[in-house]
Design a protein around this motif. Structure first.
Motif, PDB file in Angstrom:
ATOM      1  N   LEU A  43       0.875  -1.419   0.093  1.00  0.00           N
ATOM      2  CA  LEU A  43       0.017  -0.066   0.018  1.00  0.00           C
ATOM      3  C   LEU A  43       0.886   1.397   0.018  1.00  0.00           C
ATOM      4  CD1 LEU A  43      -2.868  -0.994   2.481  1.00  0.00           C
ATOM      5  CD2 LEU A  43      -3.153  -0.669   0.240  1.00  0.00           C
ATOM      6  N   SER A  44       1.832   1.214   0.876  1.00  0.00           N
ATOM      7  CA  SER A  44       2.656   2.212   0.778  1.00  0.00           C
ATOM      8  C   SER A  44       3.564   2.558  -0.533  1.00  0.00           C
ATOM      9  CB  SER A  44       3.910   2.561   1.671  1.00  0.00           C
ATOM     10  OG  SER A  44       3.330   2.020   3.192  1.00  0.00           O
ATOM     11  N   SER A  45       3.882   1.578  -1.272  1.00  0.00           N
ATOM     12  CA  SER A  45       4.643   2.070  -2.361  1.00  0.00           C
ATOM     13  C   SER A  45       3.624   2.130  -3.468  1.00  0.00           C
ATOM     14  CB  SER A  45       5.161   0.373  -2.851  1.00  0.00           C
ATOM     15  OG  SER A  45       4.127  -0.410  -2.889  1.00  0.00           O
ATOM     16  N   ILE A  46       2.239   1.877  -3.468  1.00  0.00           N
ATOM     17  CA  ILE A  46       1.354   2.242  -4.478  1.00  0.00           C
ATOM     18  C   ILE A  46       0.915   3.651  -4.134  1.00  0.00           C
ATOM     19  CG2 ILE A  46      -1.183   2.085  -4.991  1.00  0.00           C
ATOM     20  CD1 ILE A  46      -0.683  -0.810  -4.956  1.00  0.00           C
ATOM     21  N   ILE A  47       0.707   4.206  -2.859  1.00  0.00           N
ATOM     22  CA  ILE A  47       0.501   5.638  -2.669  1.00  0.00           C
ATOM     23  C   ILE A  47       1.795   6.426  -2.893  1.00  0.00           C
ATOM     24  CG2 ILE A  47       0.082   7.164  -0.631  1.00  0.00           C
ATOM     25  CD1 ILE A  47      -1.296   4.901   0.535  1.00  0.00           C
ATOM     26  N   LEU A  48       3.100   5.995  -2.667  1.00  0.00           N
ATOM     27  CA  LEU A  48       4.236   6.526  -3.157  1.00  0.00           C
ATOM     28  C   LEU A  48       4.406   6.869  -4.612  1.00  0.00           C
ATOM     29  CD1 LEU A  48       6.778   7.824  -1.897  1.00  0.00           C
ATOM     30  CD2 LEU A  48       7.973   5.572  -2.667  1.00  0.00           C
ATOM     31  N   MET A  49       3.467   6.399  -5.408  1.00  0.00           N
ATOM     32  CA  MET A  49       3.411   6.716  -6.839  1.00  0.00           C
ATOM     33  C   MET A  49       2.771   8.035  -7.221  1.00  0.00           C
ATOM     34  SD  MET A  49       2.201   2.902  -8.349  1.00  0.00           S
ATOM     35  CE  MET A  49       1.486   3.475  -9.907  1.00  0.00           C
ATOM     36  N   VAL A  50       1.752   8.457  -6.303  1.00  0.00           N
ATOM     37  CA  VAL A  50       1.316   9.851  -6.369  1.00  0.00           C
ATOM     38  C   VAL A  50       2.281  11.069  -6.279  1.00  0.00           C
ATOM     39  CG1 VAL A  50      -0.366  11.134  -5.654  1.00  0.00           C
ATOM     40  CG2 VAL A  50      -0.846   9.030  -5.527  1.00  0.00           C
ATOM     41  N   PRO A  51       3.133  11.146  -5.470  1.00  0.00           N
ATOM     42  CA  PRO A  51       4.050  12.479  -5.195  1.00  0.00           C
ATOM     43  C   PRO A  51       5.099  12.066  -6.399  1.00  0.00           C
ATOM     44  CG  PRO A  51       4.311  10.674  -3.216  1.00  0.00           C
ATOM     45  CD  PRO A  51       3.008  10.375  -4.117  1.00  0.00           C
ATOM     46  N   VAL A  52       5.463  10.951  -6.522  1.00  0.00           N
ATOM     47  CA  VAL A  52       6.647  10.674  -7.841  1.00  0.00           C
ATOM     48  C   VAL A  52       5.908  11.251  -8.948  1.00  0.00           C
ATOM     49  CG1 VAL A  52       7.892   9.050  -9.207  1.00  0.00           C
ATOM     50  CG2 VAL A  52       7.531   9.065  -6.658  1.00  0.00           C
ATOM     51  N   TYR A  53       4.738  10.751  -9.291  1.00  0.00           N
ATOM     52  CA  TYR A  53       4.008  11.342 -10.578  1.00  0.00           C
ATOM     53  C   TYR A  53       3.933  12.752 -10.564  1.00  0.00           C
ATOM     54  CZ  TYR A  53       0.788  11.672 -14.589  1.00  0.00           C
ATOM     55  OH  TYR A  53       0.336  12.200 -15.713  1.00  0.00           O
ATOM     56  N   ALA A  54       3.305  13.148  -9.468  1.00  0.00           N
ATOM     57  CA  ALA A  54       3.066  14.825  -9.577  1.00  0.00           C
ATOM     58  C   ALA A  54       4.195  15.532  -9.838  1.00  0.00           C
ATOM     59  CB  ALA A  54       2.559  15.061  -7.954  1.00  0.00           C
ATOM     60  N   VAL A  55       5.178  15.183  -9.026  1.00  0.00           N
ATOM     61  CA  VAL A  55       6.514  16.031  -9.268  1.00  0.00           C
ATOM     62  C   VAL A  55       7.064  15.858 -10.584  1.00  0.00           C
ATOM     63  CG1 VAL A  55       9.175  16.233  -8.561  1.00  0.00           C
ATOM     64  CG2 VAL A  55       7.185  15.935  -6.455  1.00  0.00           C
ATOM     65  N   GLU A  56       7.185  14.756 -11.023  1.00  0.00           N
ATOM     66  CA  GLU A  56       7.572  14.419 -12.725  1.00  0.00           C
ATOM     67  C   GLU A  56       6.870  15.324 -13.447  1.00  0.00           C
ATOM     68  OE1 GLU A  56       7.960  10.736 -15.717  1.00  0.00           O
ATOM     69  OE2 GLU A  56       7.081  10.456 -13.843  1.00  0.00           O
ATOM     70  N   SER A  57       5.400  15.282 -13.460  1.00  0.00           N
ATOM     71  CA  SER A  57       4.641  16.124 -14.442  1.00  0.00           C
ATOM     72  C   SER A  57       4.778  17.649 -14.338  1.00  0.00           C
ATOM     73  CB  SER A  57       3.204  15.770 -14.055  1.00  0.00           C
ATOM     74  OG  SER A  57       2.668  16.326 -12.799  1.00  0.00           O
ATOM     75  N   ILE A  58       5.072  18.209 -13.076  1.00  0.00           N
ATOM     76  CA  ILE A  58       5.566  19.400 -12.829  1.00  0.00           C
ATOM     77  C   ILE A  58       6.795  19.706 -13.585  1.00  0.00           C
ATOM     78  CG2 ILE A  58       6.056  21.388 -11.423  1.00  0.00           C
ATOM     79  CD1 ILE A  58       3.201  20.758 -11.665  1.00  0.00           C
ATOM     80  N   ILE A  59       7.750  19.108 -13.252  1.00  0.00           N
ATOM     81  CA  ILE A  59       8.987  19.217 -14.121  1.00  0.00           C
ATOM     82  C   ILE A  59       8.926  19.094 -15.423  1.00  0.00           C
ATOM     83  CG2 ILE A  59      11.479  18.096 -14.398  1.00  0.00           C
ATOM     84  CD1 ILE A  59      11.380  17.313 -11.299  1.00  0.00           C
ATOM     85  N   ILE A  60       8.138  18.121 -16.049  1.00  0.00           N
ATOM     86  CA  ILE A  60       7.903  18.118 -17.548  1.00  0.00           C
ATOM     87  C   ILE A  60       7.264  19.208 -17.962  1.00  0.00           C
ATOM     88  CG2 ILE A  60       6.714  16.959 -19.301  1.00  0.00           C
ATOM     89  CD1 ILE A  60       7.508  14.298 -17.716  1.00  0.00           C
ATOM     90  N   SER A  61       6.213  19.759 -17.235  1.00  0.00           N
ATOM     91  CA  SER A  61       5.455  20.777 -18.001  1.00  0.00           C
ATOM     92  C   SER A  61       6.368  22.349 -17.779  1.00  0.00           C
ATOM     93  CB  SER A  61       4.252  21.255 -17.052  1.00  0.00           C
ATOM     94  OG  SER A  61       4.544  21.714 -15.968  1.00  0.00           O
ATOM     95  N   LEU A  62       7.279  22.186 -16.981  1.00  0.00           N
ATOM     96  CA  LEU A  62       8.260  23.495 -16.802  1.00  0.00           C
ATOM     97  C   LEU A  62       9.330  23.208 -17.661  1.00  0.00           C
ATOM     98  CD1 LEU A  62       8.381  23.995 -12.865  1.00  0.00           C
ATOM     99  CD2 LEU A  62       7.056  25.428 -14.709  1.00  0.00           C
ATOM    100  N   SER A  63       9.811  22.333 -18.059  1.00  0.00           N
ATOM    101  CA  SER A  63      10.958  22.111 -19.095  1.00  0.00           C
ATOM    102  C   SER A  63      10.325  22.759 -20.568  1.00  0.00           C
ATOM    103  CB  SER A  63      11.124  20.639 -19.352  1.00  0.00           C
ATOM    104  OG  SER A  63      10.184  20.127 -19.942  1.00  0.00           O
TER     105      SER A  63
END
Length: 99
Positions: A77-97
């Motif tokens: 469960l913790s590893s599945i929930i950890l996917m949310v912040p990883v994807y959120a940070v990745e999407s912001i970095i991609i949108s700023l590039s």
């Protein structure tokens, strides 16, 4: 009925904001003196929602780790929930590039 009204409201708001004469430029960031990244309202909104999702998911992960009584289930469960912040940070970095 209510889902239909929510969908119509979202379409209406998007059409009004698309046709408004409000300038899309919000502020420029000068990172290295050469490139400027345009921060627009959608990027700012995505950043706010990403920040909220990171905070809430990290809070949920810490709550699972505090009451770690069923390790076989809670580590997955913790590893599945950890996917949310990883994807959120990745999407912001991609949108700023720059494209």
């Amino acid at each position: 009925m209510t889902l239909k009204m929510v969908f119509i409201s979202i379409i209406f708001v998007l059409s009004v904001t698309e046709s408004s004469g409000f300038p899309r430029k919000m502020l420029y960031l000068n990172l290295d003196g050469k490139s400027k990244i345009l921060l627009s309202w959608p990027i700012l909104g995505a950043g706010i929602f990403a920040l909220v999702s990171v905070v809430l998911s990290l809070f949920l992960i810490f709550e699972h780790l505090i009451v770690y009584y069923q390790p076989e289930e809670q580590k997955f469960l913790s590893s599945i929930i950890l996917m949310v912040p990883v994807y959120a940070v990745e999407s912001i970095i991609i949108s700023l590039s720059p494209c």
